[in-house]
Motif scaffolding. Structure first.
Motif, PDB file in Angstrom:
ATOM      1  N   LYS A 100       0.730  -1.068   0.131  1.00  0.00           N
ATOM      2  CA  LYS A 100       0.021   0.041  -0.027  1.00  0.00           C
ATOM      3  C   LYS A 100       0.765   1.344   0.028  1.00  0.00           C
ATOM      4  CE  LYS A 100      -3.993  -2.003   2.190  1.00  0.00           C
ATOM      5  NZ  LYS A 100      -4.640  -2.198   3.664  1.00  0.00           N
ATOM      6  N   ALA A 101       2.124   1.245   0.999  1.00  0.00           N
ATOM      7  CA  ALA A 101       2.793   2.233   0.870  1.00  0.00           C
ATOM      8  C   ALA A 101       3.763   2.644  -0.477  1.00  0.00           C
ATOM      9  CB  ALA A 101       3.776   2.146   1.881  1.00  0.00           C
ATOM     10  N   LEU A 102       3.640   1.643  -1.178  1.00  0.00           N
ATOM     11  CA  LEU A 102       4.369   1.696  -2.545  1.00  0.00           C
ATOM     12  C   LEU A 102       3.395   1.903  -3.566  1.00  0.00           C
ATOM     13  CD1 LEU A 102       6.739  -1.291  -2.244  1.00  0.00           C
ATOM     14  CD2 LEU A 102       7.315   1.050  -2.294  1.00  0.00           C
ATOM     15  N   ARG A 103       2.320   2.544  -3.376  1.00  0.00           N
ATOM     16  CA  ARG A 103       1.259   2.683  -4.559  1.00  0.00           C
ATOM     17  C   ARG A 103       1.781   3.606  -5.636  1.00  0.00           C
ATOM     18  NH1 ARG A 103      -0.935   4.944   0.092  1.00  0.00           N
ATOM     19  NH2 ARG A 103      -1.247   7.092   0.250  1.00  0.00           N
ATOM     20  N   PRO A 106       5.061   1.935  -8.853  1.00  0.00           N
ATOM     21  CA  PRO A 106       4.392   0.669  -9.428  1.00  0.00           C
ATOM     22  C   PRO A 106       5.379  -0.249  -9.750  1.00  0.00           C
ATOM     23  CG  PRO A 106       4.478   2.685 -11.048  1.00  0.00           C
ATOM     24  CD  PRO A 106       4.634   3.172  -9.749  1.00  0.00           C
ATOM     25  N   GLN A 107       6.569   0.123 -10.037  1.00  0.00           N
ATOM     26  CA  GLN A 107       7.642  -1.205 -10.226  1.00  0.00           C
ATOM     27  C   GLN A 107       7.957  -1.833  -9.177  1.00  0.00           C
ATOM     28  OE1 GLN A 107      10.674   1.042 -12.710  1.00  0.00           O
ATOM     29  NE2 GLN A 107       9.536   0.565 -14.544  1.00  0.00           N
ATOM     30  N   THR A 108       8.702  -1.026  -8.217  1.00  0.00           N
ATOM     31  CA  THR A 108       8.855  -1.508  -6.847  1.00  0.00           C
ATOM     32  C   THR A 108       7.700  -2.480  -6.149  1.00  0.00           C
ATOM     33  OG1 THR A 108      10.413   0.256  -6.501  1.00  0.00           O
ATOM     34  CG2 THR A 108       9.839  -1.226  -4.402  1.00  0.00           C
ATOM     35  N   ARG A 109       6.487  -1.934  -6.267  1.00  0.00           N
ATOM     36  CA  ARG A 109       5.355  -2.277  -5.806  1.00  0.00           C
ATOM     37  C   ARG A 109       4.930  -3.758  -6.695  1.00  0.00           C
ATOM     38  NH1 ARG A 109      -1.013   0.077  -5.633  1.00  0.00           N
ATOM     39  NH2 ARG A 109      -1.776  -1.389  -4.061  1.00  0.00           N
ATOM     40  N   SER A 152       5.316   3.244   7.427  1.00  0.00           N
ATOM     41  CA  SER A 152       5.166   2.579   6.063  1.00  0.00           C
ATOM     42  C   SER A 152       6.370   3.246   5.073  1.00  0.00           C
ATOM     43  CB  SER A 152       3.668   2.782   5.569  1.00  0.00           C
ATOM     44  OG  SER A 152       3.425   4.257   5.772  1.00  0.00           O
ATOM     45  N   GLU A 153       6.341   4.754   5.278  1.00  0.00           N
ATOM     46  CA  GLU A 153       7.345   5.637   4.405  1.00  0.00           C
ATOM     47  C   GLU A 153       8.914   4.962   4.440  1.00  0.00           C
ATOM     48  OE1 GLU A 153       8.709   9.945   3.632  1.00  0.00           O
ATOM     49  OE2 GLU A 153       7.252   9.610   5.158  1.00  0.00           O
ATOM     50  N   ASN A 154       9.203   4.651   5.959  1.00  0.00           N
ATOM     51  CA  ASN A 154      10.364   3.863   6.154  1.00  0.00           C
ATOM     52  C   ASN A 154      10.812   2.625   5.283  1.00  0.00           C
ATOM     53  OD1 ASN A 154      10.119   5.184   9.659  1.00  0.00           O
ATOM     54  ND2 ASN A 154      11.360   6.373   7.951  1.00  0.00           N
ATOM     55  N   VAL A 155       9.410   1.785   5.530  1.00  0.00           N
ATOM     56  CA  VAL A 155       9.815   0.594   4.735  1.00  0.00           C
ATOM     57  C   VAL A 155       9.716   0.659   3.300  1.00  0.00           C
ATOM     58  CG1 VAL A 155       8.345  -1.531   4.387  1.00  0.00           C
ATOM     59  CG2 VAL A 155       8.565  -0.505   6.911  1.00  0.00           C
ATOM     60  N   ALA A 156       8.959   1.496   2.756  1.00  0.00           N
ATOM     61  CA  ALA A 156       8.844   1.887   1.180  1.00  0.00           C
ATOM     62  C   ALA A 156      10.251   2.262   0.608  1.00  0.00           C
ATOM     63  CB  ALA A 156       7.861   2.802   1.056  1.00  0.00           C
ATOM     64  N   SER A 157      10.856   3.137   1.508  1.00  0.00           N
ATOM     65  CA  SER A 157      12.279   3.611   1.036  1.00  0.00           C
ATOM     66  C   SER A 157      13.311   2.392   1.230  1.00  0.00           C
ATOM     67  CB  SER A 157      12.553   5.002   1.977  1.00  0.00           C
ATOM     68  OG  SER A 157      12.589   4.572   3.109  1.00  0.00           O
ATOM     69  N   LEU A 158      13.157   1.685   2.334  1.00  0.00           N
ATOM     70  CA  LEU A 158      14.052   0.689   2.420  1.00  0.00           C
ATOM     71  C   LEU A 158      13.787  -0.340   1.266  1.00  0.00           C
ATOM     72  CD1 LEU A 158      15.695  -1.606   3.820  1.00  0.00           C
ATOM     73  CD2 LEU A 158      13.934  -2.466   5.128  1.00  0.00           C
ATOM     74  N   LEU A 159      12.625  -0.458   0.814  1.00  0.00           N
ATOM     75  CA  LEU A 159      12.519  -1.529  -0.433  1.00  0.00           C
ATOM     76  C   LEU A 159      12.922  -0.944  -1.634  1.00  0.00           C
ATOM     77  CD1 LEU A 159       9.087  -3.060   0.676  1.00  0.00           C
ATOM     78  CD2 LEU A 159      11.339  -4.132   0.663  1.00  0.00           C
ATOM     79  N   ILE A 160      12.783   0.393  -1.888  1.00  0.00           N
ATOM     80  CA  ILE A 160      13.049   1.063  -2.971  1.00  0.00           C
ATOM     81  C   ILE A 160      14.621   1.057  -3.205  1.00  0.00           C
ATOM     82  CG2 ILE A 160      13.263   3.207  -4.224  1.00  0.00           C
ATOM     83  CD1 ILE A 160      10.597   3.906  -3.133  1.00  0.00           C
ATOM     84  N   LEU A 162      16.607  -1.173  -1.731  1.00  0.00           N
ATOM     85  CA  LEU A 162      17.325  -2.671  -1.847  1.00  0.00           C
ATOM     86  C   LEU A 162      17.046  -2.837  -3.215  1.00  0.00           C
ATOM     87  CD1 LEU A 162      18.237  -4.958  -0.605  1.00  0.00           C
ATOM     88  CD2 LEU A 162      15.932  -5.791   0.209  1.00  0.00           C
ATOM     89  N   PHE A 163      15.860  -2.839  -3.756  1.00  0.00           N
ATOM     90  CA  PHE A 163      15.422  -3.424  -5.037  1.00  0.00           C
ATOM     91  C   PHE A 163      16.291  -2.665  -6.033  1.00  0.00           C
ATOM     92  CE2 PHE A 163      10.880  -4.868  -3.948  1.00  0.00           C
ATOM     93  CZ  PHE A 163      11.365  -5.804  -3.167  1.00  0.00           C
ATOM     94  N   ALA A 164      16.558  -1.607  -6.115  1.00  0.00           N
ATOM     95  CA  ALA A 164      17.501  -0.751  -6.947  1.00  0.00           C
ATOM     96  C   ALA A 164      18.820  -1.356  -7.107  1.00  0.00           C
ATOM     97  CB  ALA A 164      17.694   0.642  -6.512  1.00  0.00           C
ATOM     98  N   MET A 165      19.452  -2.124  -6.107  1.00  0.00           N
ATOM     99  CA  MET A 165      20.668  -2.775  -6.096  1.00  0.00           C
ATOM    100  C   MET A 165      20.384  -4.171  -6.660  1.00  0.00           C
ATOM    101  SD  MET A 165      22.582  -1.580  -2.787  1.00  0.00           S
ATOM    102  CE  MET A 165      20.971  -1.357  -1.821  1.00  0.00           C
ATOM    103  N   LEU A 166      19.185  -4.840  -6.924  1.00  0.00           N
ATOM    104  CA  LEU A 166      19.402  -6.181  -7.330  1.00  0.00           C
ATOM    105  C   LEU A 166      18.920  -6.312  -8.802  1.00  0.00           C
ATOM    106  CD1 LEU A 166      16.670  -7.441  -4.685  1.00  0.00           C
ATOM    107  CD2 LEU A 166      19.288  -7.314  -4.621  1.00  0.00           C
ATOM    108  N   PRO A 167      19.497  -7.487  -9.335  1.00  0.00           N
ATOM    109  CA  PRO A 167      19.369  -7.558 -10.816  1.00  0.00           C
ATOM    110  C   PRO A 167      17.656  -7.831 -11.074  1.00  0.00           C
ATOM    111  CG  PRO A 167      20.206  -9.704  -9.676  1.00  0.00           C
ATOM    112  CD  PRO A 167      20.036  -8.420  -8.768  1.00  0.00           C
ATOM    113  N   GLY A 168      17.435  -8.493 -12.283  1.00  0.00           N
ATOM    114  CA  GLY A 168      16.089  -8.605 -12.769  1.00  0.00           C
ATOM    115  C   GLY A 168      15.447  -9.840 -12.106  1.00  0.00           C
TER     116      GLY A 168
END
Length: 300
Positions: A100-103, A106-109, A152-160, A162-168
């Motif tokens: 919900k916090a990543l609405r 869209p790509q991260t969500r 929720s904002e903290n968690v969203a920024s954490l995932l954004i 983290l995912f930016a460093m990961l491959p496809g």
């Protein structure tokens, strides 16, 4: 291998009123199959061993990141010579609230929803080349979480981040599905609700009874009947939470021919009788399905 203490079947992975929990420490390996109702992220910093998930074996080594979807059976076995060095970060995440916090992202969500799909495949990826960045990221958010619950904002920024460093998604590590233990697990997944005999399994795989028993124990760290029992109890838990079938019918559906033995095995493995489990957890499960994951299934 050592047997798990009896008290462990009472343990719950609970996020209580937080959206995420961190565990960053040197720790013993979990030597038995378990699962959670929330998304689990495991990052190996030091140590070597084997992780069994989706009936596949993955080499566990520094810099390897695992995503375990809800209700996915998995087991971590650290090499005996590396146990004193085993260091990992485990994150349990309320994926519903995070989504919900990543609405507005869209790509991260979409990626989170794919990784957290109930019953979906685990994702294993090597990120040793950016270990320093991931270690710093986890350290920062872990310290924040220890002082104040992350919002929720903290968690969203954490995932954004983290995912930016990961491959496809398609660049994950391939597990070894050719081991004998994997073949046995796949077979049990298809036949768990039927009467089991080692003779039938041996004939199906074209191996001797003694070879299958010995090899399975060496590769998985448990006996075949123990894994089958865990699998049946997991299926029973899901049926108790998501159907109105009677205890007797559920026991039969997951492979127990005698209801008394089913209740006894459930009590021993889960720590509650089937009726107690349904009463204590079905309400929480409905909240989870409609809102967010606050309580996980017990480890068995």
């Amino acid at each position: 291998m050592t047997d798990k203490p009896k008290s462990e079947h009472l343990e719950l992975i609970t996020l209580k009123d937080t959206l995420v929990s961190f565990s960053r420490l040197f720790a013993n390996t979990v030597r038995y199959h378990h699962w959670h109702q929330c998304l689990e992220i495991l990052y190996v910093e030091e140590g070597f061993g084997v992780t069994i998930v989706d009936n596949r074996h993955y080499t566990m080594r520094p810099g390897r990141l695992f995503f375990f979807p809800p209700f996915t059976l998995h087991k971590v076995m650290v090499d005996a010579q590396a146990e004193a060095l085993y260091r990992r970060t485990i994150i349990h995440l309320d994926h519903h609230a995070a989504s919900k916090a990543l609405r507005d992202f869209p790509q991260t969500r979409q990626r989170l929803q794919k990784l957290a799909q109930r019953g979906g495949e685990a994702w294993v990826v090597d990120v040793a080349d950016c270990h320093s960045h991931i270690d710093y990221l986890f350290s920062c958010y872990s310290k924040r979480a220890n002082n104040h619950p992350l919002n929720s904002e903290n968690v969203a920024s954490l995932l954004i981040s983290l995912f930016a460093m990961l491959p496809g998604d398609d660049n994950g590590a391939s597990g070894n599905s050719q081991s004998l233990a994997s073949q046995v697990m796949f077979w049990l997944d298809e036949h768990y609700n039927q009467k089991f005999t080692l003779d039938t399994l041996a004939a199906e795989l074209g191996k001797s009874r003694s070879y299958i028993s010995r090899k399975f124990h060496a590769e998985s760290g448990e006996k075949i009947h123990e894994h089958l029992n865990t699998l049946r109890l997991r299926k029973a838990c899901e049926n108790l939470l998501h159907s109105e079938d009677s205890v007797r019918d559920i026991g039969t559906k997951v492979g127990f021919s005698d209801v008394t033995y089913f209740i006894s095995a459930f009590k021993k493995g889960i720590g509650e009788t089937p009726l107690q489990y349904r009463k204590n957890h079905v309400g929480l499960c409905r909240v989870n399905d409609s809102k967010s994951a606050k309580v996980a299934l017990p480890i068995i």
